[in-house]
Design a protein around this motif. Structure first.
Motif, PDB file in Angstrom:
ATOM      1  N   ASP A  72       1.454  15.849  -1.539  1.00 39.89           N
ATOM      2  CA  ASP A  72       1.382  15.002  -0.340  1.00 39.89           C
ATOM      3  C   ASP A  72       0.219  14.030  -0.495  1.00 39.89           C
ATOM      4  N   ILE A  73       0.238  12.993   0.313  1.00 39.90           N
ATOM      5  CA  ILE A  73      -0.908  12.091   0.467  1.00 39.90           C
ATOM      6  C   ILE A  73      -1.200  11.985   1.951  1.00 39.90           C
ATOM      7  N   ILE A  74      -2.449  12.165   2.307  1.00 39.11           N
ATOM      8  CA  ILE A  74      -2.872  12.067   3.705  1.00 39.11           C
ATOM      9  C   ILE A  74      -3.719  10.818   3.878  1.00 39.11           C
ATOM     10  N   ILE A  75      -3.485  10.114   4.972  1.00 33.42           N
ATOM     11  CA  ILE A  75      -4.255   8.914   5.282  1.00 33.42           C
ATOM     12  C   ILE A  75      -5.436   9.297   6.160  1.00 33.42           C
ATOM     13  N   ALA A  76      -6.644   9.134   5.632  1.00 33.51           N
ATOM     14  CA  ALA A  76      -7.849   9.361   6.436  1.00 33.51           C
ATOM     15  C   ALA A  76      -8.107   8.071   7.215  1.00 33.51           C
ATOM     16  N   MET A  77      -7.674   8.050   8.458  1.00 26.54           N
ATOM     17  CA  MET A  77      -7.718   6.832   9.252  1.00 26.54           C
ATOM     18  C   MET A  77      -9.159   6.430   9.572  1.00 26.54           C
ATOM     19  N   LEU A 111       0.826  -1.206   0.000  1.00 27.80           N
ATOM     20  CA  LEU A 111       0.000   0.000   0.000  1.00 27.80           C
ATOM     21  C   LEU A 111       0.861   1.256   0.000  1.00 27.80           C
ATOM     22  N   GLU A 112       1.866   1.288   0.872  1.00 28.35           N
ATOM     23  CA  GLU A 112       2.733   2.468   0.933  1.00 28.35           C
ATOM     24  C   GLU A 112       3.502   2.654  -0.369  1.00 28.35           C
ATOM     25  N   ASN A 113       3.986   1.546  -0.942  1.00 31.21           N
ATOM     26  CA  ASN A 113       4.714   1.643  -2.211  1.00 31.21           C
ATOM     27  C   ASN A 113       3.819   2.171  -3.324  1.00 31.21           C
ATOM     28  N   SER A 114       2.564   1.704  -3.342  1.00 29.99           N
ATOM     29  CA  SER A 114       1.634   2.154  -4.372  1.00 29.99           C
ATOM     30  C   SER A 114       1.289   3.629  -4.202  1.00 29.99           C
ATOM     31  N   LEU A 115       1.106   4.048  -2.969  1.00 34.17           N
ATOM     32  CA  LEU A 115       0.803   5.456  -2.724  1.00 34.17           C
ATOM     33  C   LEU A 115       1.994   6.346  -3.090  1.00 34.17           C
ATOM     34  N   LYS A 116       3.203   5.874  -2.814  1.00 37.77           N
ATOM     35  CA  LYS A 116       4.395   6.627  -3.212  1.00 37.77           C
ATOM     36  C   LYS A 116       4.466   6.728  -4.742  1.00 37.77           C
ATOM     37  N   TYR A 117       4.147   5.614  -5.406  1.00 39.34           N
ATOM     38  CA  TYR A 117       4.142   5.595  -6.868  1.00 39.34           C
ATOM     39  C   TYR A 117       3.133   6.597  -7.411  1.00 39.34           C
ATOM     40  N   MET A 118       1.930   6.604  -6.826  1.00 36.27           N
ATOM     41  CA  MET A 118       0.889   7.504  -7.286  1.00 36.27           C
ATOM     42  C   MET A 118       1.241   8.961  -6.984  1.00 36.27           C
ATOM     43  N   LYS A 119       1.900   9.182  -5.876  1.00 38.79           N
ATOM     44  CA  LYS A 119       2.320  10.542  -5.536  1.00 38.79           C
ATOM     45  C   LYS A 119       3.267  11.091  -6.603  1.00 38.79           C
ATOM     46  N   ALA A 120       4.221  10.249  -7.020  1.00 38.67           N
ATOM     47  CA  ALA A 120       5.174  10.674  -8.046  1.00 38.67           C
ATOM     48  C   ALA A 120       4.497  10.766  -9.419  1.00 38.67           C
ATOM     49  N   LYS A 121       3.682   9.771  -9.749  1.00 38.49           N
ATOM     50  CA  LYS A 121       3.033   9.716 -11.058  1.00 38.49           C
ATOM     51  C   LYS A 121       2.124  10.914 -11.290  1.00 38.49           C
ATOM     52  N   LEU A 122       1.395  11.305 -10.251  1.00 36.48           N
ATOM     53  CA  LEU A 122       0.430  12.399 -10.376  1.00 36.48           C
ATOM     54  C   LEU A 122       0.982  13.727  -9.882  1.00 36.48           C
ATOM     55  N   ASP A 123       2.274  13.730  -9.540  1.00 30.28           N
ATOM     56  CA  ASP A 123       2.938  14.958  -9.086  1.00 30.28           C
ATOM     57  C   ASP A 123       2.190  15.595  -7.917  1.00 30.28           C
ATOM     58  N   LEU A 124       1.861  14.768  -6.920  1.00 34.09           N
ATOM     59  CA  LEU A 124       1.151  15.256  -5.748  1.00 34.09           C
ATOM     60  C   LEU A 124       2.119  15.866  -4.746  1.00 34.09           C
TER      61      LEU A 124
END
Length: 214
Positions: free
Chosen positions: A78-83, A63-76
């Motif tokens: 930040d990503i926040i986790i809504a717990m 999950l963390e790897n995918s979110l990091k990938y998406m952050k870079a891919k979409l030029d975000l």
């Protein structure tokens, strides 16, 4: 018995009632940043009887790897986790999870409203993102989809909203840098599951007030 049409009240989903309850300022909340939001579901704990031993570590790593990938891919920015609301029960188990991202508690509607894009599995909160017309990407892997309920719910949400899916095991899904929702699909989903009414206020309050004033 029959009920006349004027005495039938169509109420919104609770998510819609909560959205209509508050007003937020997107620019102020994220300070003009391009932010993604992941909707946590505590899957390793909610489905602990159905997932294989050792999958908890794999799940969070993927999950963390995918979110990091998406952050870079979409030029975000930040990503926040809504717990998940029950995540505080598992604070000890979660202390070393999502270490690359900021965690937030009790602000799901506001986070989604302020987000550039939303990530999730099959959370009902995806409906909030659809209501607010946010791009949504479904995250999956073979272990999650080996559980019939998870696969069914994830697939149904993807189909209803015409969403992109990304496999957390390889992140090989090629997606556009600019995610544009299928607004026709979103509107069908909203009318079907969330708000089939012209009332733009809390529908429960509206119903009670109308009845009392009749």
């Amino acid at each position: 018995m029959t009920v006349s049409k004027k005495n039938i009240f169509v109420v919104h989903s609770d998510d819609v009632n909560r959205i209509l309850k508050y007003k937020s300022n997107v620019q102020q909340y994220f300070e003009n940043q391009k932010v993604g939001v992941f909707l946590d579901q505590l899957i390793p704990f909610s489905y602990k009887e159905k997932i294989p031993e050792g999958y908890e570590d794999k799940y969070y790593a993927r999950l963390e790897n995918s979110l990091k990938y998406m952050k870079a891919k979409l030029d975000l920015d930040d990503i926040i986790i809504a717990m998940h609301p029950e995540s505080r029960i598992y604070q000890q188990q979660l202390k070393d999870r999502f270490t690359s991202f900021q965690k937030s508690y009790g602000k799901t509607e506001m986070l989604i409203d302020s987000a550039y894009i939303v990530f999730g599995h099959f959370s009902t909160s995806i409906g909030i993102a659809a209501f607010l017309k946010k791009p949504i990407i479904i995250l999956k892997d073979s272990t999650l989809f080996s559980i019939a309920k998870i696969k069914k719910l994830s697939k149904e949400i993807s189909k209803e909203l015409n969403l992109s899916e990304i496999d957390m095991e390889n992140n090989d899904l090629l997606i556009s840098d600019n995610q544009i929702p299928d607004f026709k699909a979103y509107n069908r989903f909203i009318k079907k599951f969330m708000k089939d009414s012209e009332v733009n206020e809390n529908s429960y309050y509206h119903t009670i007030t109308t009845i009392c004033n009749t």
